[in-house]
Motif scaffolding. Sequence first.
Motif: not given
Lengths: 311, 315
Positions: A5-8, A154-158
């Motif tokens: 969800f965070i990625q989105l 917990g999300a991989q963020v660029r």
Amino acid sequence: MGSDFIQLLLNGLSLGAVYALFALGYTLVFSVLGVINFAHGAVFTLGAYFTYLLIGGAVGANGLLAGFQLPIALPFWLALPLAGLGAATVALLIERLAFRPLRERNADPLLALITSLGAGVVLVNLIQLLVGAESYAIPSGSLGGLPVAIQLFGAQVRTVQLLLLLVATVLLAALSLWIDGTRSGKALRAVSEDPTTAQLLGINSHRMVQIAFGLSGFLAGLAGGLVGLSVSLAGPYFGIGYGLKGLGVLVLGGLGSVPGAVLGGLLIGLAEACVPAAWSGYREVVAYGVLFVVLLVRPQGLLGKPLATKV
Amino acid sequence: MGAAFHDASLLQQMLIGALLGLSVYLPLSCGQLSLATPGFYAIGGTTAALLSTRVPALGGGDPTYPLSSVMLEMAVAALVSGLLALGIGKLVLRLRGIYLAIATIALVEILRVTTLNQEALGGAVGIFGIPQPFNNPGGYAAFTLVVLALICWLFARLEDNRTGRAMAAIRDDELAAACQGIDTAQTKLLAFVFSALVAAITGVISAHFFNSWNARLGNFDASITTRAFVVFGGSRTWLGPVVGGLLLTALPELLRPVGDLRLIVFGLVILVGPLLAPQGLVTPERLQGLGRSLQGLRRAPGGGEPTEALDPGPR
């Protein structure tokens, strides 16, 4: 939920931030002149190419400048604002060549749709002539010591996406503060209400128009450089798609409304990010579909002022 | 043969440009800034491409494709786009100025992306091997010239009758026109639908002429280029878009000798044209001036005043 969800959300927000920057450029010009600058997409593209050259990127084998490389290689954080200034200069040139002559002749303002398009066609083809049609990439290592991606909830963020969001937020805040809180911002609003009256009150309308163009070019140049870093420079025409989307965002938020442009950008960015991968071909339809419906239901846009009708 | 082949092909493209110019002109002649023409043009092209390649009964396998089948395609394309224009027009014609322009751009883009993603409509690749009713560009040019002449005749008739005058009245002042008892909604819708029909018929001819069809032929660029035809040629008489369409389609081809610079020159022409002639090349005043000086020439051969034709007329 969770990391997906965070990625989105971040994908949508960073895409939306680009659209918002784009739409703000349109809004600035629209608010003072009441017309759309169709060369805006080309200015965005130029910003990306300027950034690429300033960080020391080399021109490919095609085009007149084949193999050209600036003797300096600036860090990205310095190249980006310089590219923005370059784009602002070009936007001022467009104002001088495609908009001011029409105002001086008291011609139908809608003719600016055509003259600005002409300016856009010239710019895009000039880029193609000089550096060729191939795509370029700004290396992701340009951010210096910053890591390419970080862990966030917990999300991989660029990092690029965060940077995009950060720069857009700062710019939007600064722009709102300027328009609402300063004397010259007030002058801009006066010109957008009525250029003639503003002129009578001692405001230099021409100067305000130039400021609007310069700022819109600066915003577009920054957006171009950031998108170049985050995705790539997919040839001289790559700004046009963003330009059209920005137009949709502009109307969705309400023509001439700064918060509207931001809200519209984020909404369309999020809506596009939510389109499932299997339907990705239809992603483009989302923006235009939303735009179409909003125009029919609420033509002034989400945050625009109701349209005045002559009686 | 080579040069003649090329000339006829260029002429055919110019005639298509003139037809598209007329399609954009019609809504504009009642003050509606619609950029929907490429959308309906694409519907025409896709209809022709689908029917002629997927329906064997139309004669796609014959050495020359029957002209009657082309006519049939035109009828189907006109029906489809006419109905769509009727429905869409009812919705979007409530919008004005730049809002209408953007709504119609959205419509064109929605049509384009949908075609791009539907394999049945040609998808991203497009439809190839569209059968040929004529075996040379000259045949196409002759046929298109007849279609153009017919549509020009209709436009000329229109400008002289009640509906045409109602359109001009709406362009000058919509509120005043409504007060005179003109049904403005009905008249604007009529112009929008008729514009869609002209675009769809042009699309049918183009699909056969190009031999293949894909979604990219009806995009945003086309919206603006066709609008430029009208601005350039003049938007106050039907002859303007015809002249604009012919000239601006020919220009990039004529500029081929300058090679890579040709699109730059084209852009400069669009940039400078409206500055030099804000009303376009052909205006009713200039036509009258031309008519007067022609009459003068006829009365006194060689003694006329040709300079009058060049008079820019009142601004």
